[in-house]
Design an enzyme around this catalytic site. Sequence first.
Site, PDB file in Angstrom:
ATOM      1  N   CYS A   1     -18.529  -7.149  -2.359  1.00  0.00           N
ATOM      2  CA  CYS A   1     -18.886  -5.935  -1.507  1.00  0.00           C
ATOM      3  C   CYS A   1     -18.002  -5.584  -0.469  1.00  0.00           C
ATOM      4  CB  CYS A   1     -20.322  -6.169  -1.100  1.00  0.00           C
ATOM      5  SG  CYS A   1     -21.614  -6.201  -2.447  1.00  0.00           S
TER       6      CYS A   1
ATOM      7  N   GLN B   1       0.848  -9.740  -5.969  1.00  0.00           N
ATOM      8  CA  GLN B   1       0.273 -11.108  -5.791  1.00  0.00           C
ATOM      9  C   GLN B   1       0.928 -12.061  -6.943  1.00  0.00           C
ATOM     10  OE1 GLN B   1      -1.992 -12.417  -4.017  1.00  0.00           O
ATOM     11  NE2 GLN B   1      -2.881 -10.600  -3.198  1.00  0.00           N
TER      12      GLN B   1
ATOM     13  N   THR C   1      13.094   4.539  10.493  1.00  0.00           N
ATOM     14  CA  THR C   1      14.221   3.594  10.538  1.00  0.00           C
ATOM     15  C   THR C   1      13.658   2.276   9.933  1.00  0.00           C
ATOM     16  OG1 THR C   1      14.358   4.599  12.783  1.00  0.00           O
ATOM     17  CG2 THR C   1      15.270   2.159  12.471  1.00  0.00           C
TER      18      THR C   1
ATOM     19  N   SER D   1       5.137  -7.355  -1.743  1.00  0.00           N
ATOM     20  CA  SER D   1       4.574  -7.139  -0.294  1.00  0.00           C
ATOM     21  C   SER D   1       4.849  -8.597   0.379  1.00  0.00           C
ATOM     22  CB  SER D   1       3.140  -7.105  -0.142  1.00  0.00           C
ATOM     23  OG  SER D   1       2.446  -7.490   1.017  1.00  0.00           O
ATOM     24  N   GLY D   2       5.635  -8.555   1.700  1.00  0.00           N
ATOM     25  CA  GLY D   2       5.984  -9.600   2.260  1.00  0.00           C
ATOM     26  C   GLY D   2       5.001 -10.586   2.589  1.00  0.00           C
ATOM     27  N   HIS D   3       4.010 -10.056   3.129  1.00  0.00           N
ATOM     28  CA  HIS D   3       2.710 -11.062   3.732  1.00  0.00           C
ATOM     29  C   HIS D   3       2.268 -11.814   2.661  1.00  0.00           C
ATOM     30  CE1 HIS D   3      -1.082  -8.766   3.843  1.00  0.00           C
ATOM     31  NE2 HIS D   3      -0.363  -7.944   3.233  1.00  0.00           N
TER      32      HIS D   3
ATOM     33  N   ASN E   1      -5.864  -9.913  -7.294  1.00  0.00           N
ATOM     34  CA  ASN E   1      -5.761 -10.382  -5.948  1.00  0.00           C
ATOM     35  C   ASN E   1      -7.057 -11.008  -5.906  1.00  0.00           C
ATOM     36  OD1 ASN E   1      -6.374  -7.389  -6.361  1.00  0.00           O
ATOM     37  ND2 ASN E   1      -7.505  -7.552  -4.526  1.00  0.00           N
TER      38      ASN E   1
ATOM     39  N   THR F   1       0.972  -1.177  -0.112  1.00  0.00           N
ATOM     40  CA  THR F   1       0.204   0.106  -0.120  1.00  0.00           C
ATOM     41  C   THR F   1       0.814   1.148  -0.105  1.00  0.00           C
ATOM     42  OG1 THR F   1      -1.763  -1.403   1.172  1.00  0.00           O
ATOM     43  CG2 THR F   1      -1.714   1.061   1.309  1.00  0.00           C
TER      44      THR F   1
HETATM   45  N1  PLP Z   1      -1.814  -4.841  -4.168  1.00  0.00           N
HETATM   46  C1  PLP Z   1      -2.531  -5.901  -4.052  1.00  0.00           C
HETATM   47  C2  PLP Z   1      -2.641  -6.601  -5.544  1.00  0.00           C
HETATM   48  C3  PLP Z   1      -2.717  -6.864  -3.031  1.00  0.00           C
HETATM   49  O1  PLP Z   1      -3.532  -7.807  -3.157  1.00  0.00           O
HETATM   50  C4  PLP Z   1      -2.675  -6.182  -1.876  1.00  0.00           C
HETATM   51  C5  PLP Z   1      -3.214  -6.753  -0.540  1.00  0.00           C
HETATM   52  O2  PLP Z   1      -4.138  -7.397  -0.436  1.00  0.00           O
HETATM   53  C6  PLP Z   1      -2.153  -5.028  -1.866  1.00  0.00           C
HETATM   54  C7  PLP Z   1      -1.564  -4.471  -2.782  1.00  0.00           C
HETATM   55  C8  PLP Z   1      -1.739  -4.313  -0.305  1.00  0.00           C
HETATM   56  O3  PLP Z   1      -0.754  -4.938   0.258  1.00  0.00           O
HETATM   57  P1  PLP Z   1      -0.137  -4.602   1.880  1.00  0.00           P
HETATM   58  O4  PLP Z   1      -1.204  -5.263   2.585  1.00  0.00           O
HETATM   59  O5  PLP Z   1       1.186  -4.850   1.818  1.00  0.00           O
HETATM   60  O6  PLP Z   1      -0.327  -3.208   1.883  1.00  0.00           O
END
Ligand code: PLP
Length: 378
Positions: free
Chosen positions: A324, A180, A237, A199-201, A152, A75
Amino acid sequence: MPDFSRYFDCNATTPMSSVAREAWIEANGRFWQNPSSLYREAGMAKQELERCREEVADHLGIDEPERVIFTSGATEANNAIIRYLAESRRGRLLVSAVEHPCVEAPSQAWFGEERCHAIGVDPVSGGIDLAEVEVQLRAGGVAAVSVMAANNETGTLQPWKELAELCRDHAVPFHSDAAQWIGKLPSGELGECDFLTGSGHKFGGGKGVGFLVIPEEADAFHGLIGGPQEGGRRAGTENLPAVIAMVAALTERSDSDLEEVAAANAVGRDAFEREMTAIGMKLIGADGPRLWNTSMFVLPHTKNLKWLIRLSQRGFSVSTGSACSAGRGNPSRVMAAMGLDFDEMGRVMRVSGGWETTGEDWSDLSAAIREVAGELTQ
Ligand code: PLP
């Protein structure tokens, strides 16, 4: 270790992989100093941070590690990139109609509605209208193009390589949100995109950490301001233990490992989809190239939340997508772009497995859905 055999929401988040968790625990003991401080131990932390940057760059086929900037996630990365593009370039932003809200909202905020041009997708395959991108580029006045690598919700893969080439031919910067894609599919050529987001998670690397990539010539780039970190391009940091864990997860599988994972895991997902079609589910975007872990479909009857609750009672975690947006009742732009009507949007379900999901897990999910279907029609 918890049992993730019934966890089908990997596109929302993934648990930290055991390699990443171990790396994180160790890093909290060894590298807790501030990489910007001047004594020896801090210097070692700084060196470790630069090693991580090189690993990310190598993984993405990037020769200049300084193109990589660590962030708190996708994000932040998308916000920073879109803002930079809006401030540094004249003209319109071409942005796909199926972007994540963290690309769509900054595009509207910083380019303004009149400078954003939405590129539609094919409602059957979910693929971007490449011809329209080309027409727009030929017409001129394009500031930048932003198209995600993998969606996603539907899992649809977009032709980022072709888009990067097309943009290069027109000397227009190309951004791809690859949150993704990275960690699920071979990523060794993603560095060809001028701007990139990870994105790590989304790949077992932990939450609250990610990265962005900028082109070498973007000297004036900055995300957060107010500190000299990341070469003055992202203040704050650095969360080094999180970066180390993310890089451990990222490098856990080579591109060829990922090709194998993709081929093997798609078998269970595809069998699941055949069963779903047989009981009246309508698959979304299944005709185009997709992530191997994702399946999105319209349920034959009854609001998706009722299905989700009954599946949750059986231990299965699935998602209603952002059909939704949770509790807000807004129709999804992505689903609208895929040609769904309002009624169908309320019956959308997304399931997204993980690297360890087996064929048996998929068939257990299918059995549970069939059971719920029977209950909800009674
Ligand atoms: N972009 C995509 C395609 C995603 O699927 C997501 C998370 O759902 C994000 C961005 C946002 O990622 P983060 O949770 O690392 O901010």
